[in-house]
Design an enzyme around this catalytic site. Structure first.
Site, PDB file in Angstrom:
ATOM      1  N   LYS A  22     -55.382 -44.198  25.084  1.00 45.05           N
ATOM      2  CA  LYS A  22     -55.441 -44.580  23.812  1.00 45.05           C
ATOM      3  C   LYS A  22     -55.140 -46.085  23.869  1.00 45.05           C
ATOM      4  O   LYS A  22     -55.799 -46.808  23.442  1.00 45.05           O
ATOM      5  CB  LYS A  22     -54.480 -43.800  22.881  1.00 45.05           C
ATOM      6  CG  LYS A  22     -54.053 -44.860  21.681  1.00 45.05           C
ATOM      7  CD  LYS A  22     -52.812 -44.352  20.629  1.00 45.05           C
ATOM      8  CE  LYS A  22     -51.608 -44.573  20.841  1.00 45.05           C
ATOM      9  NZ  LYS A  22     -51.017 -46.117  20.534  1.00 45.05           N
ATOM     10  N   ASN A  23     -53.838 -46.294  24.663  1.00 39.50           N
ATOM     11  CA  ASN A  23     -53.582 -47.907  24.709  1.00 39.50           C
ATOM     12  C   ASN A  23     -54.466 -48.652  25.647  1.00 39.50           C
ATOM     13  O   ASN A  23     -54.139 -49.826  26.005  1.00 39.50           O
ATOM     14  CB  ASN A  23     -52.056 -48.235  25.172  1.00 39.50           C
ATOM     15  CG  ASN A  23     -51.307 -47.557  24.157  1.00 39.50           C
ATOM     16  OD1 ASN A  23     -51.890 -47.121  22.776  1.00 39.50           O
ATOM     17  ND2 ASN A  23     -50.012 -47.327  24.116  1.00 39.50           N
ATOM     18  N   CYS A 115     -43.386 -50.585  11.301  1.00 37.23           N
ATOM     19  CA  CYS A 115     -43.731 -49.553  12.220  1.00 37.23           C
ATOM     20  C   CYS A 115     -42.356 -48.911  12.404  1.00 37.23           C
ATOM     21  O   CYS A 115     -41.368 -49.321  12.164  1.00 37.23           O
ATOM     22  CB  CYS A 115     -43.912 -50.264  13.410  1.00 37.23           C
ATOM     23  SG  CYS A 115     -44.537 -48.977  14.607  1.00 37.23           S
ATOM     24  N   ARG A 120     -41.385 -55.723  14.898  1.00 38.51           N
ATOM     25  CA  ARG A 120     -42.469 -55.926  16.099  1.00 38.51           C
ATOM     26  C   ARG A 120     -42.903 -57.125  15.710  1.00 38.51           C
ATOM     27  O   ARG A 120     -43.968 -57.405  15.270  1.00 38.51           O
ATOM     28  CB  ARG A 120     -43.413 -54.869  16.168  1.00 38.51           C
ATOM     29  CG  ARG A 120     -42.655 -53.610  16.655  1.00 38.51           C
ATOM     30  CD  ARG A 120     -43.665 -52.364  16.530  1.00 38.51           C
ATOM     31  NE  ARG A 120     -44.504 -52.314  17.953  1.00 38.51           N
ATOM     32  CZ  ARG A 120     -45.360 -51.297  18.197  1.00 38.51           C
ATOM     33  NH1 ARG A 120     -45.573 -50.605  17.021  1.00 38.51           N
ATOM     34  NH2 ARG A 120     -46.074 -51.318  19.009  1.00 38.51           N
ATOM     35  N   ASP A 304     -42.587 -44.923  25.856  1.00 40.72           N
ATOM     36  CA  ASP A 304     -43.435 -44.224  24.954  1.00 40.72           C
ATOM     37  C   ASP A 304     -43.414 -42.736  25.455  1.00 40.72           C
ATOM     38  O   ASP A 304     -43.815 -41.660  24.867  1.00 40.72           O
ATOM     39  CB  ASP A 304     -45.085 -44.304  25.137  1.00 40.72           C
ATOM     40  CG  ASP A 304     -45.312 -45.928  24.569  1.00 40.72           C
ATOM     41  OD1 ASP A 304     -46.402 -46.256  24.576  1.00 40.72           O
ATOM     42  OD2 ASP A 304     -44.622 -46.251  23.619  1.00 40.72           O
ATOM     43  N   ARG A 396     -52.782 -39.359  15.851  1.00 40.21           N
ATOM     44  CA  ARG A 396     -53.167 -40.839  16.101  1.00 40.21           C
ATOM     45  C   ARG A 396     -53.507 -41.155  17.748  1.00 40.21           C
ATOM     46  O   ARG A 396     -54.228 -42.096  17.962  1.00 40.21           O
ATOM     47  CB  ARG A 396     -52.021 -41.997  15.786  1.00 40.21           C
ATOM     48  CG  ARG A 396     -51.950 -42.041  14.268  1.00 40.21           C
ATOM     49  CD  ARG A 396     -50.943 -43.353  13.920  1.00 40.21           C
ATOM     50  NE  ARG A 396     -51.135 -44.520  14.606  1.00 40.21           N
ATOM     51  CZ  ARG A 396     -50.565 -45.404  14.263  1.00 40.21           C
ATOM     52  NH1 ARG A 396     -49.635 -45.668  13.566  1.00 40.21           N
ATOM     53  NH2 ARG A 396     -51.130 -46.720  15.115  1.00 40.21           N
TER      54      ARG A 396
HETATM   55  C1  EPZ Z   1     -48.008 -51.421  23.296  1.00 38.59           C
HETATM   56  O1  EPZ Z   1     -47.316 -52.294  22.225  1.00 38.59           O
HETATM   57  C2  EPZ Z   1     -48.442 -49.942  23.081  1.00 38.59           C
HETATM   58  N1  EPZ Z   1     -49.354 -50.051  21.874  1.00 38.59           N
HETATM   59  C3  EPZ Z   1     -47.012 -49.446  22.676  1.00 38.59           C
HETATM   60  O2  EPZ Z   1     -47.364 -47.821  22.603  1.00 38.59           O
HETATM   61  C4  EPZ Z   1     -46.062 -49.446  23.840  1.00 38.59           C
HETATM   62  O3  EPZ Z   1     -44.777 -48.798  23.437  1.00 38.59           O
HETATM   63  C5  EPZ Z   1     -45.597 -50.738  23.934  1.00 38.59           C
HETATM   64  O4  EPZ Z   1     -47.032 -51.485  24.339  1.00 38.59           O
HETATM   65  C6  EPZ Z   1     -44.812 -51.108  25.055  1.00 38.59           C
HETATM   66  O5  EPZ Z   1     -45.280 -50.537  26.534  1.00 38.59           O
HETATM   67  C7  EPZ Z   1     -50.530 -50.459  22.241  1.00 38.59           C
HETATM   68  O6  EPZ Z   1     -51.104 -50.645  23.376  1.00 38.59           O
HETATM   69  C8  EPZ Z   1     -51.394 -50.020  21.034  1.00 38.59           C
HETATM   70  P1  EPZ Z   1     -45.126 -55.183  23.287  1.00 38.59           P
HETATM   71  P2  EPZ Z   1     -47.223 -53.674  21.985  1.00 38.59           P
HETATM   72  O7  EPZ Z   1     -45.912 -56.471  22.569  1.00 38.59           O
HETATM   73  O8  EPZ Z   1     -48.142 -54.249  22.347  1.00 38.59           O
HETATM   74  C9  EPZ Z   1     -41.227 -57.366  21.306  1.00 38.59           C
HETATM   75  C10 EPZ Z   1     -47.541 -45.887  21.552  1.00 38.59           C
HETATM   76  O9  EPZ Z   1     -46.603 -45.056  21.105  1.00 38.59           O
HETATM   77  N2  EPZ Z   1     -42.336 -58.109  21.240  1.00 38.59           N
HETATM   78  O10 EPZ Z   1     -45.006 -54.919  24.689  1.00 38.59           O
HETATM   79  O11 EPZ Z   1     -46.770 -53.731  20.553  1.00 38.59           O
HETATM   80  C11 EPZ Z   1     -41.697 -55.946  20.354  1.00 38.59           C
HETATM   81  O12 EPZ Z   1     -41.031 -56.266  19.218  1.00 38.59           O
HETATM   82  C12 EPZ Z   1     -47.395 -47.384  21.092  1.00 38.59           C
HETATM   83  O13 EPZ Z   1     -48.605 -45.591  22.033  1.00 38.59           O
HETATM   84  C13 EPZ Z   1     -42.135 -59.587  20.231  1.00 38.59           C
HETATM   85  O14 EPZ Z   1     -40.605 -59.733  20.309  1.00 38.59           O
HETATM   86  O15 EPZ Z   1     -45.706 -53.778  22.643  1.00 38.59           O
HETATM   87  C14 EPZ Z   1     -41.131 -54.848  21.276  1.00 38.59           C
HETATM   88  O16 EPZ Z   1     -39.623 -54.860  20.944  1.00 38.59           O
HETATM   89  C15 EPZ Z   1     -45.985 -47.561  20.572  1.00 38.59           C
HETATM   90  N3  EPZ Z   1     -42.900 -60.524  20.063  1.00 38.59           N
HETATM   91  C16 EPZ Z   1     -41.593 -55.310  22.549  1.00 38.59           C
HETATM   92  O17 EPZ Z   1     -41.640 -56.754  22.483  1.00 38.59           O
HETATM   93  C17 EPZ Z   1     -44.224 -60.385  20.220  1.00 38.59           C
HETATM   94  O18 EPZ Z   1     -44.878 -61.441  19.946  1.00 38.59           O
HETATM   95  C18 EPZ Z   1     -42.543 -54.647  23.333  1.00 38.59           C
HETATM   96  O19 EPZ Z   1     -43.681 -54.972  22.638  1.00 38.59           O
HETATM   97  C19 EPZ Z   1     -44.546 -59.083  20.898  1.00 38.59           C
HETATM   98  C20 EPZ Z   1     -43.796 -58.153  21.117  1.00 38.59           C
END
Ligand code: EPZ
Length: 424
Positions: A22-23, A115, A120, A304, A396
């Site tokens: 998915k990701n 979310c 996020r 995850d 999803r």
């Molecule tokens: C991706 O989300 C995945 N989703 C998530 O999977 C996964 O948990 C996550 O990466 C971590 O591996 C998709 O790829 C669609 P991040 P993403 O940006 O990109 C903070 C699932 O269940 N952050 O690495 O949103 C954020 O708040 C989903 O399949 C900031 O602070 O993850 C979080 O605490 C859930 N500022 C942490 O970083 C930013 O600008 C990780 O977020 C961006 C992120």
């Protein structure tokens, strides 16, 4: 609303074919917006997030058709207004910012919806785009980003290795003037997938999988045919389904290296693991040992799979401890595990799980995708009948979960609930 009706306490056995990631698929769909012509994506999972993203692409002017697991995308002229209701329903929609800004010089997106797994923010995405010359304004709930003179390469250091921000900046940088360097980049396997796809379109990217990614801007990108990598989180979820039910079996069509932290955790609990080619075999031990795991960005233990491991830990002999360091509210499922009889204690970002507990089936509510998967796993181990509400969350990210589990011997069916929440 859909729900899963489960008769638990049945050992799972057999082999399950894992779907495309998915990701990765969602990001490859967005990356196509940078190119021109006809794209073919194979091994695309049939999940609702893919259908949602297809809607986003079509609203931007692309043509999308999913036939089986092959997604055809036609990209010619595009526009940059994203549909609010789709962005609110799926955070991954913000990934269109990079490509559209690079291609059109402007993009307007709604702030992503709230979310269930915590705050996020987008600060890392936005600061990267600003360093590349974009001006970003927020009016109400809508973000407007402009780069009328195009984006320019920049040397960007992330304060945190955000997966989405890494992908967004990689995509934006493919058409920027000059070279972009991303330092403290995310190293998840999905990053290597999008690098390979973009390079197949004519981009010049190197370093995916390491903390430093270099992108040299080019004039324009073409199209590509590509196969999406296997879903490492789905693979881990089914391995934990074998573990929690005391069963044995295999996941196939996987890259075992992509989820070695989970394999190590299962081994530490006494599970027998054998990885061979694109298949991983697991046999649950008679007695499960407790685990101690801290989630962290790749190559650490993936957040995850944290809820699913917690469910399995309810069957371990003793005290397990899970610490969540990636998201700030990813324990919503604990109250539902307690309804089954689990003994869990949360202190801040750490949860202690005491086992083994004989879980008793009951009515459960999934709050998000991975919490939902964890509740299905717990219901599979519980004695008696459980009703896991919120199947729409699970759909999803898991293709036909009930059918894949039925093939392993689980007694699970999908039911539609009426207004009063009763199975129709
Ligand atoms: C991706 O989300 C995945 N989703 C998530 O999977 C996964 O948990 C996550 O990466 C971590 O591996 C998709 O790829 C669609 P991040 P993403 O940006 O990109 C903070 C699932 O269940 N952050 O690495 O949103 C954020 O708040 C989903 O399949 C900031 O602070 O993850 C979080 O605490 C859930 N500022 C942490 O970083 C930013 O600008 C990780 O977020 C961006 C992120």
């Amino acid at each position: 609303m859909g729900a899963f009706l489960v008769e638990g306490a049945r050992r799972l056995q057999g082999t399950v074919q894992v779907s495309g990631a998915k990701n990765s698929a969602l990001k490859l769909m967005v990356a196509a917006l940078l190119g021109h012509g006809a794209f073919g994506l194979d091994n695309v999972p049939r999940i609702t997030d893919v259908y949602t993203m297809a809607g986003v692409l079509e609203s931007l002017g692309a043509r999308v058709n999913l036939d089986g697991h092959r997604l055809a995308i036609e990209v010619n002229s595009l526009q940059g207004h994203t549909p609010e209701h789709l962005v609110k329903s799926m955070r991954a929609s913000v990934q269109v910012m990079g490509p559209l800004l690079a291609r059109l010089g402007w993009v307007e997106v709604a702030l992503p919806g709230g979310c269930a797994i915590g705050r996020r923010p987008l600060d890392i995405h936005l600061s990267g785009l600003q360093q590349m010359g974009a001006s970003i304004t927020l009016n109400g709930e809508r973000l407007l980003a402009r780069a009328p003179r195009g984006l320019r390469g920049a040397d960007i250091t992330f304060r945190y290795p955000s997966v989405g921000a890494t992908e967004n900046i990689m995509m934006a940088a493919t058409l920027a003037k000059g070279e972009t360097v991303i330092r403290n980049a995310a190293r998840e396997p999905e990053i290597a997938d999008i690098q390979a796809f973009l390079n197949a379109m004519g981009a010049r990217i190197e370093g995916a999988g390491t903390p430093v990614i270099r992108i040299r801007g080019v004039g324009e990108l073409g199209s590509a045919d590509f196969a999406v990598m296997p879903d490492r989180i789905e693979a881990g979820t089914y391995l934990l389904a074998f573990l929690i039910t005391g069963g044995e079996g295999s996941v196939c069509g996987v890259c075992p290296d992509h989820f070695s932290p989970l394999l190590n955790a299962v081994r530490s609990m006494g599970g027998e693991i054998a990885a061979e080619g694109d298949e991983v075999y697991i046999a649950a031990p008679k007695k499960l040992r407790p685990c101690a795991v801290v989630t962290s960005p790749y190559p650490g233990f993936p957040t995850d799979l944290q809820p699913q491991l917690a469910a399995a830990a309810t069957q371990a002999q003793g005290r397990s401890e899970l610490k969540e360091t990636v998201f700030d509210q990813r324990f919503g499922y604990l109250s539902e595990l307690r309804k089954l009889g689990a003994v869990v204690r949360q202190r801040g970002q750490t949860v202690a799980i005491y086992g083994p507990t004989r879980l008793k089936g009951t009515r459960l509510q999934a709050g998000d995708l991975r919490a939902g998967a964890a509740l299905v796993l717990a219901a599979l181990a519980a004695e008696g009948r459980s009703l896991v509400q919120g199947a729409q969350h699970i759909d999803r990210g898991y293709e036909q979960m009930e059918h894949k589990l039925q093939a392993l011997g689980a007694q699970i069916t999908r039911v539609e609930l009426g207004e009063g929440g009763h199975a129709q």
